[in-house]
Design an enzyme around this catalytic site. Sequence first.
Site, PDB file in Angstrom:
ATOM      1  N   ARG A 179       0.853  -1.194   0.000  1.00  0.00           N
ATOM      2  CA  ARG A 179       0.000   0.000   0.000  1.00  0.00           C
ATOM      3  C   ARG A 179       0.887   1.241   0.000  1.00  0.00           C
ATOM      4  NH1 ARG A 179      -5.367  -1.479   2.144  1.00  0.00           N
ATOM      5  NH2 ARG A 179      -5.717  -3.404   0.992  1.00  0.00           N
ATOM      6  N   GLU A 198       0.213   4.188   0.697  1.00  0.00           N
ATOM      7  CA  GLU A 198      -0.384   5.299   1.451  1.00  0.00           C
ATOM      8  C   GLU A 198       0.657   5.922   2.375  1.00  0.00           C
ATOM      9  OE1 GLU A 198      -2.679   2.382   3.186  1.00  0.00           O
ATOM     10  OE2 GLU A 198      -4.428   2.598   1.881  1.00  0.00           O
ATOM     11  N   ARG A 234      -1.332   1.980  13.036  1.00  0.00           N
ATOM     12  CA  ARG A 234      -1.929   0.751  12.503  1.00  0.00           C
ATOM     13  C   ARG A 234      -1.685   0.511  11.011  1.00  0.00           C
ATOM     14  NH1 ARG A 234      -5.961   4.553  12.638  1.00  0.00           N
ATOM     15  NH2 ARG A 234      -7.367   4.474  10.855  1.00  0.00           N
ATOM     16  N   HIS A 235      -0.844   1.337  10.402  1.00  0.00           N
ATOM     17  CA  HIS A 235      -0.546   1.156   8.977  1.00  0.00           C
ATOM     18  C   HIS A 235       0.942   0.932   8.733  1.00  0.00           C
ATOM     19  CE1 HIS A 235      -4.391   3.444   8.640  1.00  0.00           C
ATOM     20  NE2 HIS A 235      -4.596   2.616   7.635  1.00  0.00           N
ATOM     21  N   GLU A 271      -9.986  -1.736  13.185  1.00  0.00           N
ATOM     22  CA  GLU A 271     -10.462  -2.631  12.119  1.00  0.00           C
ATOM     23  C   GLU A 271      -9.376  -3.655  11.820  1.00  0.00           C
ATOM     24  OE1 GLU A 271     -11.100  -0.717   8.226  1.00  0.00           O
ATOM     25  OE2 GLU A 271     -10.365  -2.597   7.377  1.00  0.00           O
ATOM     26  N   SER A 301     -11.951  -6.614   6.557  1.00  0.00           N
ATOM     27  CA  SER A 301     -12.952  -5.970   5.739  1.00  0.00           C
ATOM     28  C   SER A 301     -13.471  -7.052   4.800  1.00  0.00           C
ATOM     29  CB  SER A 301     -12.220  -4.901   4.945  1.00  0.00           C
ATOM     30  OG  SER A 301     -13.049  -3.894   4.575  1.00  0.00           O
ATOM     31  N   ARG A 347      -2.224  -6.748  12.481  1.00  0.00           N
ATOM     32  CA  ARG A 347      -3.115  -6.038  13.416  1.00  0.00           C
ATOM     33  C   ARG A 347      -3.695  -6.990  14.459  1.00  0.00           C
ATOM     34  NH1 ARG A 347      -6.647  -1.597   9.954  1.00  0.00           N
ATOM     35  NH2 ARG A 347      -4.855  -0.503   9.066  1.00  0.00           N
TER      36      ARG A 347
HETATM   37  P1  ATP Z   1      -7.827   1.173   6.988  1.00  0.00           P
HETATM   38  O1  ATP Z   1      -9.212   1.740   6.833  1.00  0.00           O
HETATM   39  O2  ATP Z   1      -7.498   0.807   8.405  1.00  0.00           O
HETATM   40  O3  ATP Z   1      -6.764   1.968   6.295  1.00  0.00           O
HETATM   41  P2  ATP Z   1      -8.468  -0.438   4.739  1.00  0.00           P
HETATM   42  O4  ATP Z   1      -9.941  -0.214   4.758  1.00  0.00           O
HETATM   43  O5  ATP Z   1      -7.624   0.240   3.735  1.00  0.00           O
HETATM   44  O6  ATP Z   1      -7.872  -0.223   6.229  1.00  0.00           O
HETATM   45  P3  ATP Z   1      -8.664  -3.007   3.561  1.00  0.00           P
HETATM   46  O7  ATP Z   1      -8.201  -2.535   2.250  1.00  0.00           O
HETATM   47  O8  ATP Z   1     -10.075  -3.312   3.731  1.00  0.00           O
HETATM   48  O9  ATP Z   1      -8.201  -1.985   4.684  1.00  0.00           O
HETATM   49  O10 ATP Z   1      -7.736  -4.228   4.008  1.00  0.00           O
HETATM   50  C1  ATP Z   1      -8.182  -5.321   4.792  1.00  0.00           C
HETATM   51  C2  ATP Z   1      -7.387  -5.429   6.067  1.00  0.00           C
HETATM   52  O11 ATP Z   1      -5.998  -5.359   5.799  1.00  0.00           O
HETATM   53  C3  ATP Z   1      -7.611  -4.319   7.071  1.00  0.00           C
HETATM   54  O12 ATP Z   1      -8.735  -4.558   7.857  1.00  0.00           O
HETATM   55  C4  ATP Z   1      -6.347  -4.365   7.891  1.00  0.00           C
HETATM   56  O13 ATP Z   1      -6.369  -5.398   8.852  1.00  0.00           O
HETATM   57  C5  ATP Z   1      -5.319  -4.719   6.865  1.00  0.00           C
HETATM   58  N1  ATP Z   1      -4.645  -3.504   6.376  1.00  0.00           N
HETATM   59  C6  ATP Z   1      -5.097  -2.645   5.443  1.00  0.00           C
HETATM   60  N2  ATP Z   1      -4.217  -1.658   5.214  1.00  0.00           N
HETATM   61  C7  ATP Z   1      -3.162  -1.902   6.032  1.00  0.00           C
HETATM   62  C8  ATP Z   1      -1.934  -1.249   6.245  1.00  0.00           C
HETATM   63  N3  ATP Z   1      -1.583  -0.161   5.553  1.00  0.00           N
HETATM   64  N4  ATP Z   1      -1.087  -1.776   7.168  1.00  0.00           N
HETATM   65  C9  ATP Z   1      -1.423  -2.889   7.846  1.00  0.00           C
HETATM   66  N5  ATP Z   1      -2.565  -3.560   7.677  1.00  0.00           N
HETATM   67  C10 ATP Z   1      -3.440  -3.083   6.794  1.00  0.00           C
END
Ligand code: ATP
Length: 439
Positions: free
Chosen positions: A216, A218, A224-225, A362, A365, A413
């Site tokens: 990712r 981002e 948490r990221h 979270e 998803s 997480r």
């Molecule tokens: P958030 O809203 O917390 O940024 P997201 O909605 O982008 O998460 P999803 O794309 O739905 O997350 O990804 C599914 C799962 O993967 C998340 O619930 C989380 O546990 C994990 N996840 C997502 N992005 C990250 C990240 N940048 N670092 C660590 N874990 C992640």
Amino acid sequence: MERTLIAETPAHAGEDVLIRGWIDIRRDHGKLVFLDIRDHSGKIQSIVLPGSDAIAAVADVRGEYAVEIEGLIKERPEKMRNADLPTGGVELEVKSIRVLGKPSVEMPIDVSQTDLGVNLDTLLNHRTLALRNAKVRAIFTIYSEVLRSYDEAMRAGGFVEIKTPKILGSATEGGANFFKIKYFDRDAFLAQSPQFYKQAAMSAFERVFEVGTVFRAEPHFTTRHVNEFTGLDAEMGFIGGMEDIMVELERTMKHIFRNISEACKTELSSYGESVPNDVAIPRIRLSEAEEILRAEYGKELENHDIDGEGEKMICEYVKKTFGSDLVFLTHYPTKLRPFYSMPSKTDPSITETFDLLFRGVEIASGGQRIHEADILVENIRTFGLDPEDFKDYVDIFRYGAPPHGGWGLGSERIVQKLLGLGSIKEAVLYPRDVKRLTP
Ligand code: ATP
């Protein structure tokens, strides 16, 4: 002589053994030298007696030396037993010691302490060494159990393990969170989810799962990221609806927690934590959660989307109301979910999707996906995207696909929240963030 693992030494009382491991701590008491030795199976106290042949060899030996020791396993007198160690009833009387590897520099951190007591940056800068600390290592023992248990739960549920490509020709799901890489003479992208491939595999195997790297791009600065994590994905066909997916995910989470509580007691207790209790995970509609947040906390949601603070509050509410550490929030607005999310039959402005929250964050998803090609194409257009860009994806559903759905679950997480770690980076072996690409 063959190596004996430290965990097995109590069964060898009265015998000579050969062990290999690191010196955990050296303590000098007058002319006696005590060495705590650890290998992957456990830890044992050893003693070098003043008149022994080994006393000269041990003169320079310090913490973190890798050594091979031959010696006699002796039962310790009742009152001197160490109840904290599984090997606490015995000790090793050293007859000879050979250094296999020794530190050639000053140790930047003291890994023998119970708590390292360093900040996150120092911890990560010295990651490899820090992992020798028992409490840091415990994180990854639990992480390993998460991976094993996920695999076990998935296979027990009839899911086939797949690996999908992480180098992609296009930024499939759109958005800005793709890393662009050079791929020979053209550009490519690192996968930010296995979404399309796992749905394709579902259309052949019915039930699939993947443990895979997710990238990712981002630029987050949160606890948490990270920019590279390990996703625990699943996709299942012939579902009656979204509830079937939540049932499967709940079963999986409970299996993971049960295994950890049995296999990782020492690790959990070193963090003073325990796994969530076994109560049924409540399901709350996001719109209901919005009401609860307003009534209980005076919090308003922007665009009906729940933020980090809202997630914390709703978890607190669920804990005090239902006694659960986990909660499913369901039926997210269509605008907040990807174009492939199945709209609710009764109200197309919301979707058959959910998030799973654990102790304020979270962790997963998921939801039901659109499985009819024409409806999917229409939805792609509604989202302002070009169906031509999704031809391969849409084709999956031109060959007859059943109602289906799945989830993406973040492995790190789970461990972060289970152990109450301040940052997800503590639960990643070598984390990657905006600033960090090494070690
Ligand atoms: P958030 O809203 O917390 O940024 P997201 O909605 O982008 O998460 P999803 O794309 O739905 O997350 O990804 C599914 C799962 O993967 C998340 O619930 C989380 O546990 C994990 N996840 C997502 N992005 C990250 C990240 N940048 N670092 C660590 N874990 C992640």
